[in-house]
Design a protein around this motif. Structure first.
Motif, PDB file in Angstrom:
ATOM      1  N   GLY A  93     -71.029   1.943 -76.147  1.00 45.00           N
ATOM      2  CA  GLY A  93     -70.966   0.636 -75.501  1.00 45.00           C
ATOM      3  C   GLY A  93     -71.451  -0.481 -76.401  1.00 45.00           C
ATOM      4  N   LEU A 116     -67.962  -5.772 -69.756  1.00 53.30           N
ATOM      5  CA  LEU A 116     -67.977  -5.078 -68.467  1.00 53.30           C
ATOM      6  C   LEU A 116     -67.500  -3.631 -68.614  1.00 53.30           C
ATOM      7  CD1 LEU A 116     -66.564  -7.961 -66.252  1.00 53.30           C
ATOM      8  CD2 LEU A 116     -68.851  -6.946 -66.057  1.00 53.30           C
ATOM      9  N   MET A 117     -66.438  -3.411 -69.384  1.00 49.81           N
ATOM     10  CA  MET A 117     -65.930  -2.052 -69.573  1.00 49.81           C
ATOM     11  C   MET A 117     -66.885  -1.200 -70.391  1.00 49.81           C
ATOM     12  SD  MET A 117     -61.899  -2.862 -70.265  1.00 49.81           S
ATOM     13  CE  MET A 117     -60.865  -3.637 -69.007  1.00 49.81           C
ATOM     14  N   SER A 118     -67.619  -1.813 -71.318  1.00 52.02           N
ATOM     15  CA  SER A 118     -68.594  -1.067 -72.116  1.00 52.02           C
ATOM     16  C   SER A 118     -69.777  -0.623 -71.269  1.00 52.02           C
ATOM     17  CB  SER A 118     -69.080  -1.926 -73.287  1.00 52.02           C
ATOM     18  OG  SER A 118     -68.019  -2.222 -74.168  1.00 52.02           O
ATOM     19  N   LEU A 119     -70.165  -1.443 -70.304  1.00 49.99           N
ATOM     20  CA  LEU A 119     -71.242  -1.059 -69.391  1.00 49.99           C
ATOM     21  C   LEU A 119     -70.854   0.155 -68.554  1.00 49.99           C
ATOM     22  CD1 LEU A 119     -72.443  -4.565 -68.117  1.00 49.99           C
ATOM     23  CD2 LEU A 119     -73.704  -3.000 -69.611  1.00 49.99           C
ATOM     24  N   ALA A 120     -69.552   0.346 -68.365  1.00 52.64           N
ATOM     25  CA  ALA A 120     -69.078   1.475 -67.562  1.00 52.64           C
ATOM     26  C   ALA A 120     -69.129   2.799 -68.310  1.00 52.64           C
ATOM     27  CB  ALA A 120     -67.649   1.211 -67.092  1.00 52.64           C
ATOM     28  N   PHE A 123     -71.833   5.503 -67.299  1.00 55.54           N
ATOM     29  CA  PHE A 123     -71.597   6.006 -65.944  1.00 55.54           C
ATOM     30  C   PHE A 123     -70.346   6.871 -65.879  1.00 55.54           C
ATOM     31  CE2 PHE A 123     -74.042   2.077 -65.284  1.00 55.54           C
ATOM     32  CZ  PHE A 123     -75.071   2.563 -64.495  1.00 55.54           C
ATOM     33  N   GLY A 172     -62.323  -6.285 -64.840  1.00 55.24           N
ATOM     34  CA  GLY A 172     -63.271  -5.551 -65.672  1.00 55.24           C
ATOM     35  C   GLY A 172     -64.436  -5.044 -64.852  1.00 55.24           C
ATOM     36  N   ALA A 173     -64.895  -5.857 -63.886  1.00 55.93           N
ATOM     37  CA  ALA A 173     -65.973  -5.427 -62.989  1.00 55.93           C
ATOM     38  C   ALA A 173     -65.535  -4.250 -62.131  1.00 55.93           C
ATOM     39  CB  ALA A 173     -66.411  -6.597 -62.114  1.00 55.93           C
ATOM     40  N   LEU A 176     -66.115  -1.023 -63.963  1.00 52.68           N
ATOM     41  CA  LEU A 176     -67.526  -0.658 -63.896  1.00 52.68           C
ATOM     42  C   LEU A 176     -67.883  -0.076 -62.532  1.00 52.68           C
ATOM     43  CD1 LEU A 176     -70.439  -0.621 -64.934  1.00 52.68           C
ATOM     44  CD2 LEU A 176     -70.601  -3.054 -64.334  1.00 52.68           C
ATOM     45  N   ALA A 179     -66.663   3.562 -62.156  1.00 55.13           N
ATOM     46  CA  ALA A 179     -67.475   4.507 -62.932  1.00 55.13           C
ATOM     47  C   ALA A 179     -68.805   4.790 -62.241  1.00 55.13           C
ATOM     48  CB  ALA A 179     -67.709   3.957 -64.339  1.00 55.13           C
ATOM     49  N   VAL A 180     -69.447   3.763 -61.712  1.00 54.18           N
ATOM     50  CA  VAL A 180     -70.721   3.941 -61.011  1.00 54.18           C
ATOM     51  C   VAL A 180     -70.522   4.802 -59.771  1.00 54.18           C
ATOM     52  CG1 VAL A 180     -72.545   2.757 -59.724  1.00 54.18           C
ATOM     53  CG2 VAL A 180     -71.740   1.813 -61.900  1.00 54.18           C
TER      54      VAL A 180
END
Length: 432
Positions: A93, A116-120, A123, A172-173, A176, A179-180
């Motif tokens: 990420g 946003l995609m990197s934060l996913a 998860f 993008g959100a 995320l 994935a969560v």
């Protein structure tokens, strides 16, 4: 055999649902955003996808193999795999965001999507360890149903965003949020079934052993990931996001078929590859599996050739008419993907996973050179031609000319002979 078939059916159900989210909702999203904004979205997905090899660091099929061959080692194997995936996904990420910024692509919409995609990534990657555990036990019905529930909810969220007129960043959100959701349901199932992350052990010896096994696979995956996305990235670099949008629209119809190849292999490998000690029997199994995979890989080609003229104009409108020739070229890649899929498992079962690296290097080099030649002149169609030719050169030339890979070429020839005998009614599936 029955357990393998059931495992495939459950895994296929998840992929069929991904078809709904990836094709139906994805095409609706493409129509809603238009070629330019959809190109930004697809470029962001391609960029973040480059770092997936780092995120999972080769911790996949070797986990299933370790769990199958070493009963009682679950906590040690799961602990080592989780530790590697956690560190790898966090690093992936950070590198995705930093790499985009350093590359000079500072478009606000693109940067927001990549963040946003990197934060996913953490998860999305860490709960895969739990899924591999259930897969090794051939007990994936409930995990798949839970994941399917999350994917349905995520599809509904995206549809609501489209109907609500949301901006590009919201999608993008949604990546995320999905994935969560999967992280929560898989971890919850593992705990409800009596598992405990507190029992997982993080011994350096186990982590090091998994890293040694996984490093060649991870390096090959990073290179293969780059080879698979170099077309979209070079399109965005040499042309514009409209061409990326056209290419991405064609991929929605063709690329999702590729996901069925690893599903089939993950269902068959525990019994017909990883659990076979006789080298000759393993080779016979691989040839028969390859023959079957080749036949299966022809199905999407025939389907797209029949309905492609109607599908894109009907679902996306005339704004995506230029995606039709891209689709007709790109769909043929599925044949090579299916035919080649068993060889990765064969190399892993014979402890030759390091050879995956040089195969991927050749594929990447061929794809890059061909894209440099074809993309500036032919745009999205050139990118599709480059990728198709790169796969053809790898399977038909590299395997036969490079020493150390020639037995893979022999397995291909044996698979074709097997398919010919099967067509004539002289071959039946037999396995030890």
């Amino acid at each position: 055999m029955k357990s393998s078939i059931l495992s495939f059916i459950w895994l296929a159900s998840e992929k069929l649902l991904r078809i709904f989210t990836g094709v139906f909702v994805g095409l609706w999203l493409a129509r809603y955003l238009g070629p330019a904004q959809y190109g930004v979205y697809m470029y962001a997905l391609a960029w973040v996808g480059l770092f997936n090899g780092i995120a999972w660091f080769g911790v996949g099929d070797n986990v299933i193999r370790s769990l199958v061959r070493n009963p009682g080692s679950d906590d040690e194997v799961l602990g080592a795999a989780f530790a590697i995936r956690l560190v790898g996904s966090c690093a992936a990420g950070v590198l995705a965001v930093a790499g985009l910024y350093l590359s000079g692509r500072h478009e606000p919409a693109l940067l927001e999507l990549v963040i946003l995609m990197s934060l996913a990534i953490p998860f999305a990657e860490t709960p895969a360890v739990i899924f591999l555990f259930f897969q090794s036990k051939l007990a994936i019905a409930v995990p798949v149903m839970l994941q399917n529930g999350v994917r349905v909810a995520a599809a509904g969220l995206r549809i609501a965003m489209i109907l609500g007129g949301c901006s590009l960043a919201w999608f993008g959100a949604a990546v995320l949020a999905e994935a969560v959701g999967i992280f929560i349901v898989l971890l919850g199932l593992y705990l409800v079934r009596g598992g405990s992350v507190l029992r997982w052990t993080y011994r350096w010896s186990a982590i090091r052993s998994m890293l040694v096994q996984g490093t060649p696979i991870a390096v090959a995956a990073v290179i293969a990931s780059l080879a698979a996305r170099i077309d979209q990235l070079m399109l965005g670099w040499f042309t514009d996001f409209v061409q990326v949008g056209m290419y991405g629209a064609a991929l929605r119809f063709s690329e999702f078929w590729w996901t069925f190849a690893p599903i089939l292999m993950n269902s068959l490998s525990p019994k017909y590859v990883f659990n076979i000690d006789d080298p000759q029997l393993m080779r016979r199994n691989i040839m028969r599996i390859k023959a079957a995979m080749l036949g299966i890989g022809l199905a999407p080609v025939l389907l797209i050739l029949l309905v492609g003229d109607y599908a894109i104009p009907l679902l996306l409108g005339q704004q995506y008419a230029a995606a039709l020739p891209v689709l007709y070229v790109h769909i043929f890649i599925a044949v090579f993907i299916f035919f080649d899929a068993p060889l990765a498992h064969y190399l892993l079962a014979t402890n030759r996973q390091a050879q995956l690296i040089w195969k991927s290097v050749f594929l990447l080099a061929a794809n890059t050179v061909l894209n440099l030649w074809l993309v500036p002149a032919h745009g999205a169609v050139g990118a599709a031609l480059a990728t198709l030719c790169a796969y053809a050169l790898t399977l038909l030339v590299f395997y036969r000319l490079v020493r150390g890979y020639r037995d893979l070429g022999q397995l291909q020839t044996g698979a074709l002979a097997c398919l010919w005998r099967l067509a004539r009614g002289r071959e039946r599936w037999r396995s030890g």
